[in-house]
Design a protein around this motif. Structure first.
Motif, short mmCIF file in Angstrom:
data_model
loop_
_atom_site.label_atom_id
_atom_site.label_comp_id
_atom_site.label_asym_id
_atom_site.label_seq_id
_atom_site.Cartn_x
_atom_site.Cartn_y
_atom_site.Cartn_z
N ASN A 1 -5.48 2.42 -1.45
CA ASN A 1 -4.33 3.23 -1.85
C ASN A 1 -4.09 3.16 -3.35
O ASN A 1 -3.67 4.14 -3.96
N ALA A 2 -4.35 2.00 -3.95
CA ALA A 2 -4.20 1.86 -5.40
C ALA A 2 -5.21 2.75 -6.12
O ALA A 2 -4.89 3.42 -7.11
N LYS B 1 0.84 -1.22 0.00
CA LYS B 1 0.00 0.00 0.00
C LYS B 1 0.87 1.26 0.00
O LYS B 1 0.51 2.28 -0.59
N THR B 2 2.03 1.20 0.66
CA THR B 2 2.95 2.34 0.65
C THR B 2 3.55 2.53 -0.74
O THR B 2 3.68 3.67 -1.23
N ALA B 3 3.88 1.41 -1.41
CA ALA B 3 4.46 1.47 -2.75
C ALA B 3 3.45 2.03 -3.76
O ALA B 3 3.82 2.74 -4.70
N ALA B 4 2.16 1.72 -3.57
CA ALA B 4 1.12 2.22 -4.47
C ALA B 4 1.11 3.75 -4.48
O ALA B 4 1.04 4.39 -5.54
N VAL B 5 1.18 4.34 -3.31
CA VAL B 5 1.21 5.81 -3.21
C VAL B 5 2.49 6.37 -3.81
O VAL B 5 2.50 7.43 -4.43
N CYS B 6 3.59 5.62 -3.67
CA CYS B 6 4.88 6.05 -4.21
C CYS B 6 4.84 6.17 -5.74
O CYS B 6 5.47 7.05 -6.32
#
Length: 908
Positions: free
Chosen positions: A664-665, A624-629
């Motif tokens: 988040n995606a 979920k953190t990578a999606a925002v990144c």
């Protein structure tokens, strides 16, 4: 050319130049010279040296020039008494002039020249003027007697001016009588003559003493209390109108005849003056009526009716200018001390307004206390509590004391008053916290900052949490600015916060500060606003550590300063790659989040591979953190994101088993879609995707729900059945505690309702369900209210039926911020209908009056609502509202295209 030219800066030698002009043979030049002299005198220059030259100008037939010379004489005669005698002959001559204006001007000037040497020369002209054929001259001479009495009382008595003044009381002209009475008033105040009033119910035997140097004791048994001169004036000025006879018909020597029954008649004749436009007339009328009411039977119907008539004119005076209000309030204060029943139902008019001057506020406050009773004490305490939060210290003190006075006056309310005071005591927390913040923020400028903060520490555990948190932060700031002499103080507060406190928020902040300070002062200094960018290479070297706490601090530093040091930021790439493969998911997520926040083009290409791995990470927190990144990277280099296939990976996350990853995606794709310039939708919304989003909606956090709902608002169902299904699954979100979730749910439902048949039961039921959650939002803080009102404004433009029965919730409260008031007003106008127009019309008209005042107070700030105001001209029927609207149109005519047509409509 205007007379302003006379007030320009003068040059040297002007007195000499003026002297020559004053003695000129040309009348026009002489008049101009006198004007220059008066202008100089007006601005404070000493032109007394020109006295003889100006006096010589008195011998003229020009009235304007004579007025100017007389004005000069009144100003300088006292300082030049010997020269003032030069004017005596001209005064005598002017008092016999054929023009009554010149005669009146001469006698008025005589009264204003306070020089003993010339007063005896003025007696004969004054005597003639008192018997002048023109009433204007007689009324001016009457006042002159009072002025002359102030200079030489014995002379006035010896010359018989007092008898002549009494004769004027029977003059045929009302203004002469009025000035004679005014002169008598002045004489009595100057000599403090005693007046005793005697009265009887028998008109033949009734007597009152008028203008007696000593009280004349009557043998009447019905003795009244000694009265003030105002009552005497009342009798003299009113008897003529009551009995249609001149006042002297009731005067015999020093005796004035009157009886009890006449008092009601006097009241009836004076009562119409209560409706006068002049505040002084109204107050004088009230004063007379109050005096007469004391002499009438208190239980009678007449007094009761008169009492009811006094309230409206007094209330009306409080709509005047502040200066008039103040005079009215001072009089009202005396009135309510004698007869509080007159205004016992008018408490609200004495509530303080935000723009009242302090002197008006204090008078209103005093009157509120005097009118406080068991019936209105709740209202009074609510107001006083509000006043206690004002910024004016003196007013706040008086408001707090007023609560105590209410408790003493209204015994039954004592408990409620004490409760209100306790509530106010709690508000002192905000003041203490603010003071601590100021000391910490400007510690380098306050020599004894450590002593001040230490004094707060003495009762640390007894303080409110807000004060404790602020004290902790302030002492840490002080330590960073003065570390050498505050080490013991910072250790003391950290110990109190982390070891001796049960408050989790306080403990957490204490531990954070302790760790920051233990790590070093670099991050701590950055946190409180110091520039520590020069330490960039040294901090980057600290990245290679297994300590999560230290790594967080270094990454925090990187996000703050990487953009200003792009070349050095490349040094961190290898560490990022390594951290993205760490066994600890928290470190992996920390690394990928920091990558997204470092907006440096030079290192983005090195971060692609670590990001790709994180998007497929086994831990949902990392995914979920990578999606925002991805969205952050798209903002830096969109082409790179597309070339690297991150878009496809992001779309795959829509099918993720974890709802927060899905949320988040969705948020990332929506953000990228808004930033995209290709015009192609990056997120494909189909029935399968919608079902996944709706499933995730029930499980993710509140902000995840907002992201998903915002995406759903862009979806168009294939048929009514699917639209209804989506509505049913979203409707429970209307009961959510978070305002953002509620508004996002309303947004989706409004979109879907447009696609459903408008007459169906489903839409009708859904419409009824939307109103309660929107109304509930208006009970939140002002900031949340404002956001809700902005959304509601859009909603009622499309579907006013949703809130058509909720008009009252949009009524403005006295303590609403101005931005909330303006939004409520706009919505009220949009909801106006035949059913509620009477109610709305009243409120709208009141609001327009208020808006005019707001525009005057804050020009060029709130003009966005002008167009809405102009749509409602037809509903304005109250004069004040119409006048306010006309002012608004005229003031902002350049912004109103049809301003001419609108103003023309008022002309009809």
């Amino acid at each position: 050319m205007t007379d302003s030219k006379y007030f320009t800066t003068t040059k040297k030698g002007e007195i000499f130049e003026l002297k020559g002009e004053l003695n000129s043979d040309k009348k026009e030049k002489k008049r101009e010279a006198v004007k220059k002299v008066i202008a100089s005198m007006t601005v404070g220059k000493d032109v007394s040296a020109l006295f003889p030259d100006v006096v010589n100008c008195m011998q003229t037939d020009n009235l304007e020039l004579k007025k100017l010379v007389y004005l000069y004489l009144m100003n300088y005669a006292k300082s030049h008494p010997d020269m003032a005698i030069m004017a005596v002959n001209i005064f005598v001559k002017d008092c016999e002039d054929s023009n009554p204006l010149i005669r009146a001007l001469a006698v008025r000037t005589m009264g204003c020249i306070r020089v003993d040497k010339i007063t005896e020369y003025l007696c004969e002209p004054l005597r003639k003027c008192l018997k002048d054929e023109d009433p204007y001259v007689r009324k001016t001479a009457a006042v002159c007697v009072a002025k002359l009495y102030d200079i030489n009382a014995q002379l006035v008595e010896d010359q018989g001016f007092l008898d002549q003044l009494k004769d004027l009381l029977s003059d045929s002209n009302p203004m002469v009588v009025a000035n004679a009475v005014a002169a008598v008033y002045i004489l009595l105040h100057l000599t403090r003559l005693a007046i005793t009033v005697h009265a009887s119910s028998d008109p033949a035997a009734a007597k009152e003493v008028v203008l007696a140097e000593k009280p004349l004791i009557s043998e009447e048994t019905d003795l009244l209390e000694p009265t003030l001169l105002d009552e005497l004036i009342c009798h003299i000025s009113s008897l003529a109108s009551v009995y249609h006879k001149p006042p002297h018909a009731f005067v015999e020597g020093n005796i004035l005849y009157i009886c009890h029954i006449s008092r009601q008649s006097i009241c009836e004749r004076i009562t119409p003056r209560l409706a006068h436009a002049n505040a002084a007339v109204v107050l004088s009328a009230v004063k007379v009526l109050m005096k007469l009411m004391e002499m009438l039977p208190g239980e009678g119907d007449f007094v009761s009716t008169l009492t009811k008539k006094l309230a409206p004119p007094l209330v009306t005076l409080l709509s005047s200018e502040p200066e008039v209000q103040y005079v009215a309030l001072r009089n009202i204060n005396l009135i309510v001390q004698k007869r509080p029943d007159i205004l016992k139902h008018e408490m609200k008019v004495f509530f303080v307004k935000y723009n009242d001057p302090i002197y008006v506020k204090l008078e209103k406050l005093d009157i509120m206390i005097r009118l406080a009773s068991q019936a209105n004490i709740a209202q009074v305490l609510s107001e006083l509590k509000e006043y206690a939060t004002e910024v004016d210290v003196d007013f706040v003190r008086k408001a707090v004391r007023a609560i105590g006075r209410c408790a003493i006056k209204v015994e039954q309310s004592a408990e409620r008053c004490v409760s209100t005071l306790l509530d106010l005591i709690q508000t002192k927390v905000n003041f203490r916290a603010s003071m601590i913040w100021i000391i910490g923020e400007y510690a380098e400028r306050i020599d004894n900052a450590d002593e001040l903060l230490e004094s707060f520490l003495e009762g640390f555990h007894d303080e409110n949490t807000q004060v404790q948190l602020q004290l902790l932060t302030a002492i840490v700031k002080l330590f960073l600015k003065r570390p050498t002499d505050t080490q013991e103080l910072v250790q003391q507060v950290l110990s109190l916060a982390t070891q001796d406190s049960d408050n989790p928020d306080l403990r957490d902040r204490g531990f954070i500060y302790w760790r920051l300070l233990s790590t070093g002062v670099v991050i701590a200094s950055m946190t409180v606003g110091k520039d520590v960018s020069a330490l960039f290479p040294d901090v980057v070297n600290c990245m290679q550590t297994d300590n999560l706490e230290l790594k967080k601090l270094v990454y925090l530093y990187l996000m703050n300063y990487a953009k200003s040091h792009p070349d050095m930021a490349i040094m961190a790439v290898n560490t990022f790659v390594k951290d993205c493969e760490d066994s600890n998911p928290l470190i992996r997520a920390l690394a990928v989040r920091t990558m997204g926040c470092i907006r440096v083009d030079k290192i983005t290409e090195y971060l692609c591979e670590p990001l790709r791995k994180c998007l497929k990470d086994e831990d949902p927190y990392v995914r979920k953190t990578a999606a925002v990144c991805v969205a952050k990277l798209y903002d830096i280099n969109a082409q790179l994101v597309e070339d690297q296939g991150f878009l496809d990976q992001l779309k795959d996350l829509l099918s993720d088993s974890n709802p927060m990853v899905v949320a988040n995606a969705v948020a990332a794709l929506s953000e990228m879609n808004e930033a995209s310039t290709s015009g192609v939708a990056l997120i494909e919304m189909n029935a399968q995707t919608i079902n996944k989003l709706l499933t995730a909606l029930n499980e993710c956090t509140e902000w995840g729900q907002v992201f998903i709902l915002d995406s759903l608002s862009n979806y168009s169902p294939k048929d009514d059945r699917e639209a209804q299904s989506i509505c049913e699954r979203i409707t429970p979100r209307l009961a959510h505690a978070n305002a953002a979730v509620v508004l996002s749910a309303v947004k989706v439902l409004m979109k879907l309702m447009e696609m459903l048949p408008g007459e169906g039961d489903f839409v009708s039921t859904l419409t009824k369900k939307l109103a309660p959650p929107l109304v509930t939002l208006l009970s939140s803080e002002p900031e949340v209210q404002y956001v809700a009102l902005r959304n509601i404004n859009l909603i009622v433009q499309k579907r006013p039926d949703i809130l058509k029965h909720e008009m009252k919730v949009f009524f403005v409260k006295y303590n609403d911020p101005i931005y909330v008031k303006l939004e409520k007003l706009d919505i009220m106008i949009r909801l106006a209908s035949q059913a509620n127009i009477a109610q709305v019309n009243y409120v709208v008209q009141e609001a327009i009056v208020v808006i005019k005042d707001i525009f005057r107070k804050y020009p060029n700030k709130y003009e966005t609502i002008i167009s809405t105001l102009c749509e409602n001209l037809d509903t304005l029927d109250e004069p004040e509202a119409r006048a306010s609207m006309i002012w608004i149109i005229g003031e902002y005519a350049e912004r109103i295209d049809n301003a001419d047509e609108l103003l023309e409509s008022f002309l009809e």
